[in-house]
Enzyme design. Structure first.
Site, PDB file in Angstrom:
ATOM      1  N   HIS A   6       4.716   2.417  -5.335  1.00 34.89           N
ATOM      2  CA  HIS A   6       5.195   2.292  -3.964  1.00 34.89           C
ATOM      3  C   HIS A   6       4.054   2.489  -2.976  1.00 34.89           C
ATOM      4  O   HIS A   6       3.398   3.530  -2.972  1.00 34.89           O
ATOM      5  CB  HIS A   6       6.293   3.333  -3.725  1.00 34.89           C
ATOM      6  CG  HIS A   6       6.935   3.259  -2.387  1.00 34.89           C
ATOM      7  ND1 HIS A   6       6.948   4.319  -1.509  1.00 34.89           N
ATOM      8  CD2 HIS A   6       7.606   2.248  -1.762  1.00 34.89           C
ATOM      9  CE1 HIS A   6       7.601   3.979  -0.412  1.00 34.89           C
ATOM     10  NE2 HIS A   6       8.008   2.730  -0.534  1.00 34.89           N
ATOM     11  N   HIS A  48       2.757   0.342   6.975  1.00 33.47           N
ATOM     12  CA  HIS A  48       4.206   0.482   7.010  1.00 33.47           C
ATOM     13  C   HIS A  48       4.756   0.765   8.404  1.00 33.47           C
ATOM     14  O   HIS A  48       5.682   0.113   8.864  1.00 33.47           O
ATOM     15  CB  HIS A  48       4.649   1.599   6.058  1.00 33.47           C
ATOM     16  CG  HIS A  48       6.117   1.870   6.094  1.00 33.47           C
ATOM     17  ND1 HIS A  48       6.704   2.732   7.012  1.00 33.47           N
ATOM     18  CD2 HIS A  48       7.131   1.392   5.325  1.00 33.47           C
ATOM     19  CE1 HIS A  48       8.009   2.768   6.810  1.00 33.47           C
ATOM     20  NE2 HIS A  48       8.298   1.960   5.806  1.00 33.47           N
TER      21      HIS A  48
END
Length: 243
Positions: A6, A48
């Site tokens: 991730h 992100h």
């Protein structure tokens, strides 16, 4: 079941950086997940958050930064001094290193308020074609259905995954309309019945972000295809395969 790092390997290196990608290679992972957005001057970069504050020494919204400003930020020291001067990478550089390392990439398209989903998708698509990226090495995903609709037209050869928290009642209708290959859901809210239904309908099932092997020990039996985790090393230490 495939273990997907991730944001690279977010527990071992600053997230969404080339250092994290190298950590994934060291662990023998075949997949990583990253997030992409556009800078002020429309460069596709790997990050992100809507703001640069959390994962760099900069401040403010990403869209206020041009690439020449963004590339000067230290995106590593916040995580550990050993990663001082790690940079926020361009997507093209991330994919080039991934190809070199033999790692496939789930590219999540992040869209925040006032962002232009179409522009982001067009820039990503153009970059992939310009640099001859192997489309078999990619998976697109997004919480924003508009992104998936654009990519359905722009890059039909690259499989797409719809991101959700809870699996909605009309999940199959949405996947059919968007011609998705996979459903991505929060592992905390997945039931065996739901998993079996998704698999029976012929879709891949991907779950995020599980960092404790014991909590998902039944997922392989349920048919889950991919698990996103910040801590793939814990799974490997527990005897799981990288997939």
């Amino acid at each position: 079941m495939i273990l997907c790092g991730h944001r690279g390997v977010a527990s071992l290196a600053p997230e969404n950086t080339l250092a994290g990608l190298r950590k994934a290679a060291e662990l023998g992972l075949s997949w990583v997940e990253i997030d992409v957005q556009l800078t002020k001057d429309e460069k596709v970069v790997v990050i992100h958050d809507e703001k640069v504050n959390r994962c760099s020494d900069g401040k403010g919204k990403l869209r206020k930064y041009a690439w020449d400003e963004l590339r000067k930020l230290d995106a590593g020291s916040w995580f550990d001094p050993a990663f001082a001067q790690e940079r926020i990478p361009k997507l093209k550089d991330y994919l080039a290193l991934a190809r070199e390392l033999g790692i496939r990439v789930n590219v999540e398209l992040k869209v925040y308020d006032k962002d232009d989903a179409g522009r982001l998708c067009r820039k990503v698509s153009k970059l992939i074609d310009k640099h001859g990226v192997d489309k078999d090495s990619l998976l697109f995903s997004s919480f924003d259905p508009d992104c998936l609709r654009y990519l359905q037209v722009l890059q039909p050869e690259v499989p797409r995954g719809l991101l959700v928290e809870h699996i909605p009642d009309d999940w199959q209708q949405q996947l059919e309309q968007l011609e998705c290959a996979a459903l991505h859901c929060n592992y905390r809210y997945l039931s065996r019945e739901q998993a079996e239904a998704v698999k029976a309908a012929g879709y891949r099932l991907h779950c995020y972000t599980a960092n404790t092997p014991d909590k998902v020990k039944d997922f392989p039996a349920w048919g889950v295809d991919m698990l996103f985790t910040d801590k793939p090393q814990d799974y490997l230490d527990a005897g799981w395969s990288a997939g």
